[in-house]
Each structure stands twice: as structure tokens, then as C-alpha cells.
Design a protein around this motif. Structure first.
Motif, PDB file in Angstrom:
ATOM      1  N   GLY A  13     -16.398 -45.607 -72.901  1.00  0.00           N
ATOM      2  CA  GLY A  13     -15.292 -44.924 -72.222  1.00  0.00           C
ATOM      3  C   GLY A  13     -14.236 -44.435 -73.186  1.00  0.00           C
ATOM      4  N   ILE A  16      -7.787 -43.709 -72.050  1.00  0.00           N
ATOM      5  CA  ILE A  16      -6.724 -44.294 -72.867  1.00  0.00           C
ATOM      6  C   ILE A  16      -7.057 -45.726 -73.294  1.00  0.00           C
ATOM      7  CG2 ILE A  16      -5.291 -45.096 -70.915  1.00  0.00           C
ATOM      8  CD1 ILE A  16      -4.161 -43.777 -74.374  1.00  0.00           C
ATOM      9  N   ASN A  17      -7.717 -46.488 -72.409  1.00  0.00           N
ATOM     10  CA  ASN A  17      -7.981 -47.876 -72.782  1.00  0.00           C
ATOM     11  C   ASN A  17      -9.057 -47.982 -73.851  1.00  0.00           C
ATOM     12  OD1 ASN A  17      -5.976 -49.012 -71.181  1.00  0.00           O
ATOM     13  ND2 ASN A  17      -7.277 -48.897 -69.359  1.00  0.00           N
ATOM     14  N   GLU A  36     -18.256 -41.765 -75.206  1.00  0.00           N
ATOM     15  CA  GLU A  36     -17.660 -41.152 -74.007  1.00  0.00           C
ATOM     16  C   GLU A  36     -18.667 -40.165 -73.426  1.00  0.00           C
ATOM     17  OE1 GLU A  36     -15.018 -41.066 -71.815  1.00  0.00           O
ATOM     18  OE2 GLU A  36     -16.154 -39.364 -71.016  1.00  0.00           O
ATOM     19  N   GLN A  37     -18.955 -40.322 -72.135  1.00  0.00           N
ATOM     20  CA  GLN A  37     -20.029 -39.504 -71.545  1.00  0.00           C
ATOM     21  C   GLN A  37     -19.678 -38.024 -71.440  1.00  0.00           C
ATOM     22  OE1 GLN A  37     -20.755 -41.051 -67.612  1.00  0.00           O
ATOM     23  NE2 GLN A  37     -18.683 -40.643 -66.895  1.00  0.00           N
ATOM     24  N   THR A  44      -9.689 -40.549 -65.681  1.00  0.00           N
ATOM     25  CA  THR A  44      -8.356 -40.744 -65.095  1.00  0.00           C
ATOM     26  C   THR A  44      -7.233 -40.401 -66.061  1.00  0.00           C
ATOM     27  OG1 THR A  44      -9.434 -42.674 -64.129  1.00  0.00           O
ATOM     28  CG2 THR A  44      -7.100 -42.404 -63.669  1.00  0.00           C
ATOM     29  N   SER A  45      -7.488 -40.554 -67.356  1.00  0.00           N
ATOM     30  CA  SER A  45      -6.385 -40.509 -68.319  1.00  0.00           C
ATOM     31  C   SER A  45      -5.782 -39.128 -68.552  1.00  0.00           C
ATOM     32  CB  SER A  45      -6.833 -41.115 -69.654  1.00  0.00           C
ATOM     33  OG  SER A  45      -7.173 -42.468 -69.459  1.00  0.00           O
ATOM     34  N   SER A  49       0.311 -39.189 -63.501  1.00  0.00           N
ATOM     35  CA  SER A  49       1.620 -38.537 -63.284  1.00  0.00           C
ATOM     36  C   SER A  49       2.340 -38.321 -64.607  1.00  0.00           C
ATOM     37  CB  SER A  49       2.504 -39.383 -62.369  1.00  0.00           C
ATOM     38  OG  SER A  49       1.880 -39.609 -61.142  1.00  0.00           O
ATOM     39  N   LEU A  51       3.724 -40.416 -66.839  1.00  0.00           N
ATOM     40  CA  LEU A  51       4.978 -41.139 -67.048  1.00  0.00           C
ATOM     41  C   LEU A  51       4.730 -42.418 -67.823  1.00  0.00           C
ATOM     42  CD1 LEU A  51       6.450 -40.763 -63.458  1.00  0.00           C
ATOM     43  CD2 LEU A  51       6.884 -39.347 -65.479  1.00  0.00           C
ATOM     44  N   VAL A 178     -23.645 -44.029 -72.203  1.00  0.00           N
ATOM     45  CA  VAL A 178     -24.397 -45.266 -72.401  1.00  0.00           C
ATOM     46  C   VAL A 178     -25.251 -45.454 -71.152  1.00  0.00           C
ATOM     47  CG1 VAL A 178     -24.253 -47.757 -72.724  1.00  0.00           C
ATOM     48  CG2 VAL A 178     -22.610 -46.248 -73.870  1.00  0.00           C
ATOM     49  N   PRO A 209     -12.943 -45.750 -63.589  1.00  0.00           N
ATOM     50  CA  PRO A 209     -13.545 -45.802 -62.253  1.00  0.00           C
ATOM     51  C   PRO A 209     -15.045 -46.071 -62.269  1.00  0.00           C
ATOM     52  CG  PRO A 209     -12.545 -43.636 -62.686  1.00  0.00           C
ATOM     53  CD  PRO A 209     -12.303 -44.467 -63.896  1.00  0.00           C
ATOM     54  N   GLY A 351      -4.652 -51.220 -64.781  1.00  0.00           N
ATOM     55  CA  GLY A 351      -3.819 -50.878 -65.933  1.00  0.00           C
ATOM     56  C   GLY A 351      -3.116 -49.549 -65.737  1.00  0.00           C
ATOM     57  N   LYS A 352      -2.315 -49.240 -66.730  1.00  0.00           N
ATOM     58  CA  LYS A 352      -1.521 -48.008 -66.716  1.00  0.00           C
ATOM     59  C   LYS A 352      -1.596 -47.392 -68.103  1.00  0.00           C
ATOM     60  CE  LYS A 352       2.653 -48.752 -65.517  1.00  0.00           C
ATOM     61  NZ  LYS A 352       3.788 -48.609 -64.690  1.00  0.00           N
ATOM     62  N   ILE A 353      -1.360 -46.112 -68.183  1.00  0.00           N
ATOM     63  CA  ILE A 353      -1.270 -45.476 -69.495  1.00  0.00           C
ATOM     64  C   ILE A 353      -0.204 -46.226 -70.307  1.00  0.00           C
ATOM     65  CG2 ILE A 353      -0.530 -43.360 -70.684  1.00  0.00           C
ATOM     66  CD1 ILE A 353      -2.559 -42.171 -69.057  1.00  0.00           C
ATOM     67  N   THR A 354       0.904 -46.525 -69.647  1.00  0.00           N
ATOM     68  CA  THR A 354       2.072 -47.132 -70.298  1.00  0.00           C
ATOM     69  C   THR A 354       1.727 -48.393 -71.087  1.00  0.00           C
ATOM     70  OG1 THR A 354       3.339 -46.335 -68.405  1.00  0.00           O
ATOM     71  CG2 THR A 354       4.404 -47.985 -69.804  1.00  0.00           C
TER      72      THR A 354
HETATM   73  P1  FAD Z   1     -10.443 -43.411 -67.742  1.00  0.00           P
HETATM   74  O1  FAD Z   1      -9.395 -42.548 -68.280  1.00  0.00           O
HETATM   75  O2  FAD Z   1     -11.021 -43.013 -66.417  1.00  0.00           O
HETATM   76  O3  FAD Z   1     -11.604 -43.469 -68.825  1.00  0.00           O
HETATM   77  C1  FAD Z   1     -12.875 -43.995 -68.561  1.00  0.00           C
HETATM   78  C2  FAD Z   1     -13.880 -43.130 -69.299  1.00  0.00           C
HETATM   79  O4  FAD Z   1     -15.141 -43.762 -69.302  1.00  0.00           O
HETATM   80  C3  FAD Z   1     -14.089 -41.768 -68.640  1.00  0.00           C
HETATM   81  O5  FAD Z   1     -13.651 -40.744 -69.533  1.00  0.00           O
HETATM   82  C4  FAD Z   1     -15.586 -41.711 -68.370  1.00  0.00           C
HETATM   83  O6  FAD Z   1     -16.142 -40.432 -68.581  1.00  0.00           O
HETATM   84  C5  FAD Z   1     -16.124 -42.747 -69.349  1.00  0.00           C
HETATM   85  N1  FAD Z   1     -17.425 -43.348 -68.952  1.00  0.00           N
HETATM   86  C6  FAD Z   1     -17.723 -43.896 -67.758  1.00  0.00           C
HETATM   87  N2  FAD Z   1     -18.999 -44.358 -67.770  1.00  0.00           N
HETATM   88  C7  FAD Z   1     -19.506 -44.106 -69.015  1.00  0.00           C
HETATM   89  C8  FAD Z   1     -20.754 -44.359 -69.649  1.00  0.00           C
HETATM   90  N3  FAD Z   1     -21.782 -44.960 -69.003  1.00  0.00           N
HETATM   91  N4  FAD Z   1     -20.916 -43.962 -70.936  1.00  0.00           N
HETATM   92  C9  FAD Z   1     -19.898 -43.350 -71.620  1.00  0.00           C
HETATM   93  N5  FAD Z   1     -18.710 -43.091 -71.051  1.00  0.00           N
HETATM   94  C10 FAD Z   1     -18.497 -43.477 -69.776  1.00  0.00           C
HETATM   95  N6  FAD Z   1      -0.322 -44.745 -65.541  1.00  0.00           N
HETATM   96  C11 FAD Z   1       0.883 -44.634 -66.147  1.00  0.00           C
HETATM   97  O7  FAD Z   1       1.205 -45.406 -67.035  1.00  0.00           O
HETATM   98  N7  FAD Z   1       1.771 -43.676 -65.793  1.00  0.00           N
HETATM   99  C12 FAD Z   1       1.523 -42.796 -64.784  1.00  0.00           C
HETATM  100  O8  FAD Z   1       2.334 -41.922 -64.506  1.00  0.00           O
HETATM  101  C13 FAD Z   1       0.292 -42.920 -64.099  1.00  0.00           C
HETATM  102  N8  FAD Z   1       0.011 -42.089 -63.077  1.00  0.00           N
HETATM  103  C14 FAD Z   1      -1.201 -42.149 -62.470  1.00  0.00           C
HETATM  104  C15 FAD Z   1      -1.482 -41.269 -61.422  1.00  0.00           C
HETATM  105  C16 FAD Z   1      -2.728 -41.266 -60.831  1.00  0.00           C
HETATM  106  C17 FAD Z   1      -3.021 -40.315 -59.706  1.00  0.00           C
HETATM  107  C18 FAD Z   1      -3.733 -42.151 -61.283  1.00  0.00           C
HETATM  108  C19 FAD Z   1      -5.090 -42.108 -60.676  1.00  0.00           C
HETATM  109  C20 FAD Z   1      -3.452 -43.060 -62.300  1.00  0.00           C
HETATM  110  C21 FAD Z   1      -2.189 -43.074 -62.891  1.00  0.00           C
HETATM  111  N9  FAD Z   1      -1.855 -43.967 -63.922  1.00  0.00           N
HETATM  112  C22 FAD Z   1      -0.636 -43.901 -64.532  1.00  0.00           C
HETATM  113  C23 FAD Z   1      -2.836 -44.975 -64.358  1.00  0.00           C
HETATM  114  C24 FAD Z   1      -3.611 -44.485 -65.581  1.00  0.00           C
HETATM  115  O9  FAD Z   1      -3.881 -43.104 -65.490  1.00  0.00           O
HETATM  116  C25 FAD Z   1      -4.904 -45.260 -65.701  1.00  0.00           C
HETATM  117  O10 FAD Z   1      -4.645 -46.638 -65.661  1.00  0.00           O
HETATM  118  C26 FAD Z   1      -5.625 -44.969 -67.019  1.00  0.00           C
HETATM  119  O11 FAD Z   1      -5.738 -43.593 -67.229  1.00  0.00           O
HETATM  120  C27 FAD Z   1      -6.991 -45.619 -67.000  1.00  0.00           C
HETATM  121  O12 FAD Z   1      -7.595 -45.343 -68.236  1.00  0.00           O
HETATM  122  P2  FAD Z   1      -9.048 -45.834 -68.558  1.00  0.00           P
HETATM  123  O13 FAD Z   1      -9.291 -45.584 -69.990  1.00  0.00           O
HETATM  124  O14 FAD Z   1      -9.240 -47.225 -68.059  1.00  0.00           O
HETATM  125  O15 FAD Z   1      -9.996 -44.942 -67.601  1.00  0.00           O
END
Ligand code: FAD
Length: 491
Positions: A13, A16-17, A36-37, A44-45, A49, A51, A178, A209, A351-354
Motif C-alpha cells: 500500500g 500515507i501510512n 502499490e497496486q 484514500t490518501s 478533506s 486537513l 501483491v 480500504p 487513522g488519519k493523515i495527520t
Molecule cells: P490508502 O490511502 O487508501 O492507501 C492504501 C493503498 O493500498 C491504496 O493506494 C491501494 O491502491 C493500495 N493497495 C491495496 N491493496 C493492495 C495490494 N494487494 N497490493 C498493492 N497495493 C495495494 N485524515 C486527516 O488527517 N485529515 C483529513 O482532513 C481527513 N479527511 C478525510 C476525508 C475523507 C472523506 C476520508 C475518507 C478520509 C479522511 N481522512 C483524513 C483520513 C485519511 O485520509 C486516511 O486515514 C488515510 O488516507 C489512510 O491512508 P492509508 O495509507 O491507510 O490508505
């Protein structure tokens, strides 16, 4: 046959995380592969919003640890990425269904203080009848408050973490899924799209997700404790002149943000809708658009109609299922689980981006017994690429405008924001606009595209127009096609 590549960590993935953990771990000396697929930040990242915030409303549900950690992070992130993160003032119109004003004032006081030292302006009350912030609002909103949080270019935060991780030795494979995981010799053998295989001591499931789908690669019957919640935003032409944002509480108790966006637009969001489909193909539904436009009508004198929506996007939060009844009440706090059988697998929920940087540190703390050779925490003071700015960002822009006086002011400002000190790498030895190469679309020169492809893992026009810049908001289909043709030729 070539030998299978060996890594300490395979991170699944590039949100951001995943990118944050890749950077932290690579800086501690671990051998890291991030797969990253799709494109970096394509999940989501890039759909948040945008922030960096403590989450004022989480005080109501007594999530003090989450708010404190997030507010402390706000200060840290402002320091390490001052180009893509900046303070934003929020105006909160008081509505009768809210808590009494005295209680709100107390909540804002707590918000100012719970995170410790704060470099942002303190909160206060606002007479909306006379303050400029009240002018765009319907006259029924006479009283309100203001407080500060920060804006972040969410997609760039991801890319800069990945770029820095790569600079510290990590392998970043985009468009690499993966597809299978098998425990072997105390670690994992992973199959990647393109018929490749790698070995890793630990797998980190940072699939957002898709976290449940990735867990299914290991244990198809498992039922992961997640709730998927979709949240959508719409973009309309600028609703008001000020550079501040509004936080408006709707009559259902939910809050909706109105945010100044890309100079000429207002970003409105978000919704909270339980979701069980495929997170890859989602958009803001008609009902969600109506909901957001309805909140705009409730608060603003000149509310936009449906025809005014120029862009929309939706994202899916994967939240740790804490048994809460309604979507808005589920905790936004993150949860890390480390399983050791049949081999080490760390999964990330919520979690959150923050809080991504602290989440990465916590992940490394959990993995420390497996990697005694790893270095200690280091990311709280090391600037992200382009963030090594001396003085304020405004001073930096002035210096760049002087140094590159031939660069149009708009372009210089945009590059200072997106790339910080890396603007020098984009410009290189060029001394005129002509030397930046072909003008591929309004404001987009070949030199910028070259930089994004060479240093920021961009491959397609969407990568460039939506996840490295937001020029997609302004380009025509013909201009986009021209960029795609250029990229195809370049490849
Ligand atoms: P993602 O960004 O979804 O990354 C997961 C990645 O895994 C994806 O790119 C996907 O393609 C990849 N992946 C999945 N399966 C595979 C696989 N088998 N092989 C390779 N890659 C794969 N947080 C804040 O701090 N401030 C905000 O203002 C805020 N607003 C938000 C508003 C909305 C509407 C939402 C939905 C969330 C918001 N958040 C906010 C929360 C924040 O966006 C998320 O917590 C964060 O982006 C999650 O990051 P992630 O890396 O866990 O997931």
C-alpha cells in the motif's frame, strides 16, 4: 534463474501510512520494498478533506489522546513540510442545536492548549454580524467562533514520503499488486503482479480500504474487524472571497467543511456513508451532492446549485470496528495489530493523515524486537523533500521570485508550494521560459513533467494532473490528451 530479492519489510500500500512507514524504516537502515497496486496516493490518501487537524469534534466524544497526539503532530508536520502544510483559520457559525456558547468557548480553549505549545493563532469569539467572515453567511448567523488548524496537500505528503524513502534506499514499486502471500522460513514469500516474487521477514498490511482483502491472502476465511465508511467532497467555483474556511454544523449533527481550494474554488465535504462495494471505483453519489449542497444553502447567501459542481471525489475510510452504532461515532483513532503466526504480519486499521508519522513510529516500536539492528526514531526533525526552507515560506517565495525573475509569478508561487526548495531542481540551469521546454498545457512545462516522472514516480497524465499537482481542475480534455501523448512518446 535469478535469486529472489530479500527484504526486511514488504509494505503493501502506497497511501500515507505505507509511505510513512517506508520512510521511517528505510531511515533506520531496514531493507524496504513498498508495493502499490496503482499510483501512490491513488486510494484514500488523495481523497481526504486535506486537513492536519486535531479534530475539534472528537473532544465531544472524549477522545483526548487522539486529539492531543494530532495537535502535537500539527506542530511537527508544519516544521518538516512547510511548503505543503500551512495554517488555516476556521469560522464556526453558532447554531441553536450546538452546545451553549460558553461550553463551546471552553472546548476551543482546550483545543488551543491540549497539544502543548502552539504556533497557530489562538481561538476566539466572532460577531458575525460585523466581522468580514460573516458577510458570505445568511444573516441569521450572528454569533460564531474562530480557531486554527492546518491545510495539507495530502497527495503530495504521500509522494514526498515515498520519495524520501527511496532516497534512503527503499524500493518503491508502483502499479505492482501483491497477489499472494505464503509463509516460508519464518518470513513471507510474496507474489507480485508481473510474475515476480520477493521474500520479506515482515509484511505490513497498509492497504487502507483493502486491508481485509490483503488479510484474505493469508487467511481467506478471516473476518477482519473493519467498517468501511465512504466520504465525498464536491468542488464549486469560489463561494466567498476570504482565505478562511467554515465549519458548519448541519441539523443532523454532522459537520461539513467549506474550504478555500486552488485559488478559484471552494471544496465542500464530507459525507459519512456505510460502504460495502469495491473501493476502487467510487464517486460522490447524487444524494451526497444534494446533501452537501443542502448544507451550503442552509448557511450561505449565494449557495451553488448542482450545475455549479465542477469536480467531485470520494474516499473510503477503513475504520477499526469498535462497535459504535453510527458512522460518525466510530473512532478515527488508528489500531495496529501484529500477528506472529504463521509469520510476522502487521495490519493497520483506521487513522488519519495527520497522525501518519506517529503511526509509523508506533509500527517501528512494535517491530523493534524483530529488528534489533534498526536505528531509533528520527522523523520528527528531518524535513521532507523540499521542506528545508530557512525562515518563513513567504520569505522563501520572495527569494525565489527574485532569483527567477523571468518566471511568471503564478508559476513561481505554485512551484514554491508544491516543490519547496526542489524548485531549483526543476529549473536547473534554465534562464528563460523557453529553456523549460515545451509548454504542454497552460502553466505546465516539460521541465516540471520531467521532474515528476524522474523523481516522483509519475507515469500517466492522471498521476501528474491529480496526484502530483491539481492542474486537472483547469485542463481541457484536449490538453490532457496532449500530455498523455507526450508521456507516451517519452516512455
Ligand atoms: P490508502 O490511502 O487508501 O492507501 C492504501 C493503498 O493500498 C491504496 O493506494 C491501494 O491502491 C493500495 N493497495 C491495496 N491493496 C493492495 C495490494 N494487494 N497490493 C498493492 N497495493 C495495494 N485524515 C486527516 O488527517 N485529515 C483529513 O482532513 C481527513 N479527511 C478525510 C476525508 C475523507 C472523506 C476520508 C475518507 C478520509 C479522511 N481522512 C483524513 C483520513 C485519511 O485520509 C486516511 O486515514 C488515510 O488516507 C489512510 O491512508 P492509508 O495509507 O491507510 O490508505
Amino acid at each position: 534463474m535469478s535469486e529472489t530479492a530479500q527484504f526486511d519489510l514488504l509494505i503493501i500500500g502506497g497511501g500515507i501510512n505505507g509511505a510513512g512507514i517506508a520512510r521511517d524504516a528505510a531511515g533506520r537502515g531496514l531493507r524496504v520494498l513498498l508495493a502499490e497496486q496503482d499510483d501512490l496516493a491513488s486510494g484514500t490518501s488523495s481523497r481526504s478533506s486535506k486537513l492536519i487537524h486535531g479534530g475539534l469534534r472528537y473532544l465531544e466524544t472524549y477522545q483526548f489522546r487522539l486529539v492531543r497526539e494530532a495537535l502535537q503532530e500539527r506542530e511537527v508536520l508544519l516544521k518538516i513540510a512547510p511548503h505543503i502544510i500551512w495554517p488555516l483559520k476556521f469560522v464556526l457559525p453558532h447554531v441553536p442545536s450546538m452546545r451553549p456558547r460558553l461550553l463551546l468557548r471552553a472546548g476551543l480553549w482546550l483545543y488551543d492548549h491540549i497539544g502543548g505549545r502552539m504556533s497557530l493563532p489562538k481561538s476566539g469569539a466572532l460577531e458575525l454580524e460585523i466581522a468580514p467572515e460573516g458577510r458570505p453567511l445568511l444573516p441569521i448567523y450572528g454569533q460564531g467562533f474562530h480557531y486554527s488548524d492546518c491545510w495539507v496537500e495530502d497527495m503530495r505528503l504521500v509522494v514526498l514520503n515515498a520519495q524520501d524513502a527511496a532516497g534512503r534506499g527503499a524500493d518503491i514499486f508502483t502499479r505492482t499488486k501483491v497477489t499472494a502471500l505464503h509463509a516460508e522460513a519464518g518470513g513471507w514469500r510474496a507474489r507480485l503482479s508481473g510474475n515476480r516474487e520477493v521474500m520479506a521477514k515482515v509484511v505490513i498490511n497498509a492497504a487502507g480500504p483493502w486491508v481485509g482483502e490483503v488479510l484474505g491472502l493469508k487467511a481467506p476465511q478471516a473476518k477482519p474487524p473493519i467498517r468501511l465508511i465512504k466520504g465525498s467532497h464536491i468542488v464549486v467555483p469560489r463561494l466567498y472571497d476570504g482565505e478562511w474556511a467554515y465549519l458548519c454544523q448541519n441539523d443532523d449533527g454532522r459537520v461539513v467543511f467549506f474550504l478555500p481550494y486552488e485559488r478559484d474554488f471552494t471544496l465542500i465535504g464530507t459525507t459519512d456513508v456505510p460502504f460495502d462495494g469495491n473501493p476502487a471505483n467510487i464517486s460522490c453519489s447524487d444524494e451526497e451532492q444534494d446533501y452537501l449542497l443542502g448544507v451550503a444553502r442552509r448557511f450561505f447567501r449565494k449557495a451553488p446549485g448542482k450545475m455549479a459542481v465542477v469536480h467531485q471525489y470520494a474516499g473510503v475510510r477503513s475504520l477499526y470496528d469498535d462497535g459504535a452504532q453510527s458512522a460518525k461515532d466510530i473512532t478515527r483513532d488508528y489500531k495496529l495489530t501484529l500477528e506472529h503466526q504463521p509469520a510476522p504480519l502487521l495490519s493497520i486499521y483506521g487513522g488519519k493523515i495527520t497522525t501518519y508519522r506517529r503511526l509509523a513510529e508506533h509500527a517501528m516500536e512494535l517491530l523493534a524486537p524483530l529488528f534489533p539492528q534498526a536505528g531509533t526514531a528520527w522523523t520528527d526533525a528531518a524535513p521532507l523533500p523540499g521542506g528545508d526552507i530557512d525562515g518563513t515560506h513567504a520569505d522563501f517565495v520572495i527569494a525565489m521570485r527574485e532569483r527567477y525573475s523571468w518566471l511568471p509569478a503564478d508559476l513561481c508561487n505554485r512551484w514554491c508550494r508544491l516543490y519547496g526548495t526542489r524548485i531549483r531542481e526543476i529549473i536547473g540551469s534554465a534562464q528563460s521560459l523557453k529553456e523549460l521546454g515545451e509548454l504542454l498545457a497552460p502553466g505546465l512545462y516539460e521541465a516540471e513533467v520531467d521532474y515528476l516522472v524522474t523523481h516522483e514516480f509519475a507515469q500517466t497524465s492522471d498521476d501528474i494532473l491529480w496526484r502530483r499537482t491539481r492542474l486537472g481542475l483547469r485542463l481541457t480534455p484536449a490538453e490532457t490528451a496532449r500530455l498523455s501523448a507526450h508521456l507516451a512518446k517519452r516512455a
